[in-house]
Design an enzyme around this catalytic site. Sequence first.
Site, PDB file in Angstrom:
ATOM      1  N   ASP A  48       8.948  -2.521   5.090  1.00 17.71           N
ATOM      2  CA  ASP A  48      10.279  -2.258   4.553  1.00 17.71           C
ATOM      3  C   ASP A  48      11.324  -2.351   5.671  1.00 17.71           C
ATOM      4  O   ASP A  48      11.246  -1.621   6.655  1.00 17.71           O
ATOM      5  CB  ASP A  48      10.346  -0.863   3.935  1.00 17.71           C
ATOM      6  CG  ASP A  48       9.292  -0.627   2.859  1.00 17.71           C
ATOM      7  OD1 ASP A  48       8.108  -0.952   3.091  1.00 17.71           O
ATOM      8  OD2 ASP A  48       9.639  -0.085   1.802  1.00 17.71           O
TER       9      ASP A  48
ATOM     10  N   HIS B 118       6.090   0.722   1.498  1.00 17.02           N
ATOM     11  CA  HIS B 118       6.752   1.798   0.746  1.00 17.02           C
ATOM     12  C   HIS B 118       6.806   3.147   1.477  1.00 17.02           C
ATOM     13  O   HIS B 118       7.813   3.828   1.363  1.00 17.02           O
ATOM     14  CB  HIS B 118       6.120   2.032  -0.639  1.00 17.02           C
ATOM     15  CG  HIS B 118       6.684   3.214  -1.378  1.00 17.02           C
ATOM     16  ND1 HIS B 118       7.950   3.225  -1.921  1.00 17.02           N
ATOM     17  CD2 HIS B 118       6.162   4.446  -1.650  1.00 17.02           C
ATOM     18  CE1 HIS B 118       8.172   4.407  -2.507  1.00 17.02           C
ATOM     19  NE2 HIS B 118       7.112   5.157  -2.348  1.00 17.02           N
TER      20      HIS B 118
ATOM     21  N   GLU C 114      13.099  -4.285  -0.041  1.00 13.44           N
ATOM     22  CA  GLU C 114      13.631  -3.322  -1.025  1.00 13.44           C
ATOM     23  C   GLU C 114      14.686  -2.385  -0.469  1.00 13.44           C
ATOM     24  O   GLU C 114      15.416  -1.753  -1.244  1.00 13.44           O
ATOM     25  CB  GLU C 114      12.495  -2.506  -1.668  1.00 13.44           C
ATOM     26  CG  GLU C 114      11.917  -1.450  -0.752  1.00 13.44           C
ATOM     27  CD  GLU C 114      11.314  -0.251  -1.491  1.00 13.44           C
ATOM     28  OE1 GLU C 114      11.315  -0.219  -2.732  1.00 13.44           O
ATOM     29  OE2 GLU C 114      10.840   0.658  -0.793  1.00 13.44           O
ATOM     30  N   ASN C 115      14.774  -2.256   0.874  1.00 10.02           N
ATOM     31  CA  ASN C 115      15.756  -1.345   1.483  1.00 10.02           C
ATOM     32  C   ASN C 115      16.773  -2.081   2.357  1.00 10.02           C
ATOM     33  O   ASN C 115      17.433  -1.469   3.204  1.00 10.02           O
ATOM     34  CB  ASN C 115      15.056  -0.280   2.330  1.00 10.02           C
ATOM     35  CG  ASN C 115      13.994   0.486   1.576  1.00 10.02           C
ATOM     36  OD1 ASN C 115      12.803   0.359   1.857  1.00 10.02           O
ATOM     37  ND2 ASN C 115      14.414   1.268   0.607  1.00 10.02           N
TER      38      ASN C 115
ATOM     39  N   ASN D  85      10.067  -0.422  -5.598  1.00  6.53           N
ATOM     40  CA  ASN D  85      10.716   0.440  -6.591  1.00  6.53           C
ATOM     41  C   ASN D  85      12.241   0.429  -6.477  1.00  6.53           C
ATOM     42  O   ASN D  85      12.933   0.784  -7.423  1.00  6.53           O
ATOM     43  CB  ASN D  85      10.195   1.873  -6.484  1.00  6.53           C
ATOM     44  CG  ASN D  85      10.244   2.420  -5.075  1.00  6.53           C
ATOM     45  OD1 ASN D  85       9.659   1.845  -4.156  1.00  6.53           O
ATOM     46  ND2 ASN D  85      10.944   3.526  -4.881  1.00  6.53           N
ATOM     47  N   HIS D  86      12.786   0.026  -5.323  1.00  8.47           N
ATOM     48  CA  HIS D  86      14.254  -0.048  -5.163  1.00  8.47           C
ATOM     49  C   HIS D  86      14.818  -1.419  -5.558  1.00  8.47           C
ATOM     50  O   HIS D  86      15.993  -1.701  -5.287  1.00  8.47           O
ATOM     51  CB  HIS D  86      14.648   0.258  -3.711  1.00  8.47           C
ATOM     52  CG  HIS D  86      14.490   1.704  -3.350  1.00  8.47           C
ATOM     53  ND1 HIS D  86      15.316   2.685  -3.859  1.00  8.47           N
ATOM     54  CD2 HIS D  86      13.597   2.342  -2.553  1.00  8.47           C
ATOM     55  CE1 HIS D  86      14.946   3.869  -3.381  1.00  8.47           C
ATOM     56  NE2 HIS D  86      13.894   3.688  -2.592  1.00  8.47           N
TER      57      HIS D  86
ATOM     58  N   HIS E  80       7.063   3.833   4.591  1.00  4.38           N
ATOM     59  CA  HIS E  80       7.936   3.766   5.770  1.00  4.38           C
ATOM     60  C   HIS E  80       7.281   4.361   7.007  1.00  4.38           C
ATOM     61  O   HIS E  80       7.969   4.685   7.973  1.00  4.38           O
ATOM     62  CB  HIS E  80       9.308   4.427   5.519  1.00  4.38           C
ATOM     63  CG  HIS E  80      10.134   3.735   4.482  1.00  4.38           C
ATOM     64  ND1 HIS E  80      11.489   3.933   4.360  1.00  4.38           N
ATOM     65  CD2 HIS E  80       9.790   2.830   3.527  1.00  4.38           C
ATOM     66  CE1 HIS E  80      11.951   3.187   3.348  1.00  4.38           C
ATOM     67  NE2 HIS E  80      10.929   2.516   2.838  1.00  4.38           N
TER      68      HIS E  80
ATOM     69  N   HIS F  84       2.848  -2.314  -2.927  1.00  7.47           N
ATOM     70  CA  HIS F  84       3.923  -1.357  -2.632  1.00  7.47           C
ATOM     71  C   HIS F  84       3.577  -0.043  -3.321  1.00  7.47           C
ATOM     72  O   HIS F  84       3.716   0.089  -4.540  1.00  7.47           O
ATOM     73  CB  HIS F  84       5.239  -1.937  -3.156  1.00  7.47           C
ATOM     74  CG  HIS F  84       6.428  -1.205  -2.671  1.00  7.47           C
ATOM     75  ND1 HIS F  84       6.972  -1.406  -1.435  1.00  7.47           N
ATOM     76  CD2 HIS F  84       7.183  -0.237  -3.253  1.00  7.47           C
ATOM     77  CE1 HIS F  84       8.024  -0.608  -1.266  1.00  7.47           C
ATOM     78  NE2 HIS F  84       8.164   0.110  -2.363  1.00  7.47           N
TER      79      HIS F  84
END
Length: 268
Positions: A12, A180, A43-44, A71-72, A182, A155
């Site tokens: 991520d 996911h 995603e981030n 998920n983001h 991190h 993820h």
Amino acid sequence: MPETIEILVIGDILGKAGRRALKEHLPRLIDQQRLDFVVANGENLAHGFGTTDKVAAEMFNIGVNVLTNGNHCWDQRSFLEHIDDDDRFVRPMNFSRFAPGRGWTVQETAAGYRVAVINLIGQVFMGAWDCPFEAVEQALAEIPDDVHAVLVDMHAEATSEKMGMGWYLDGRASFVYGTHTHVPTCDEIIHASGTAYQSDIGMTGSYHSIIGMKIDGALKRMVERLPQRFEAVERGASIFATRLSIDPATRHTVAIERIHIPPAHTPQ
Ligand SMILES: [Fe+2]
Ligand SMILES: [Fe+2]
């Protein structure tokens, strides 16, 4: 043609801090380590929340070949309209059937190798998604037989579920890895089948944080249990990534190595 495909997998990427660190180091890494292919989780990318075509372009321009998601994925609503514009974007295959985008992609390296990337999302502590095991079967059935490597971004929160996917795909994927949480894990392994596995690649972002977010707000929410704004830390990112050598004839991983590039200055 080189004997192996050299691949860098990045987890991520957290906001401006993560993007800035990769801009500083990735072009040199690609050059010095003779990388053929780079995949990262996006995603981030946008301030910690989702992806826009603008921040994605920054990553593609410095050598990222494919951006996976999680998920983001839809935090930036504009991405709903843009995800179908570019086949270098993938999102979890087991999103609902109403989701735009694709769950796998195949991209070709400069040397002519075809690399498949599949994205899945876990079900444990992650929300109500379709079954990732059924989804990956569908992806493998759809992906052409002539690919030279198969990478799977699982993820997910639970290491057990990620390890489950690693063993489920034993002998069928080149690398099954987690994103996911991190936080990087040091459990990288090459199974006897040639499938490599790692529970989480780790975030490329600031670790002077709570999983990339400013400490004060995140901590206040835990202690007071009242709504708080999460803000991404914008400086001082560490890069965590994993480098693989894959035999294109067998799709087996023959070498795996974690890479850590710390920030130039540790924030006080
Ligand atoms: Fe993330
Ligand atoms: Fe996530």
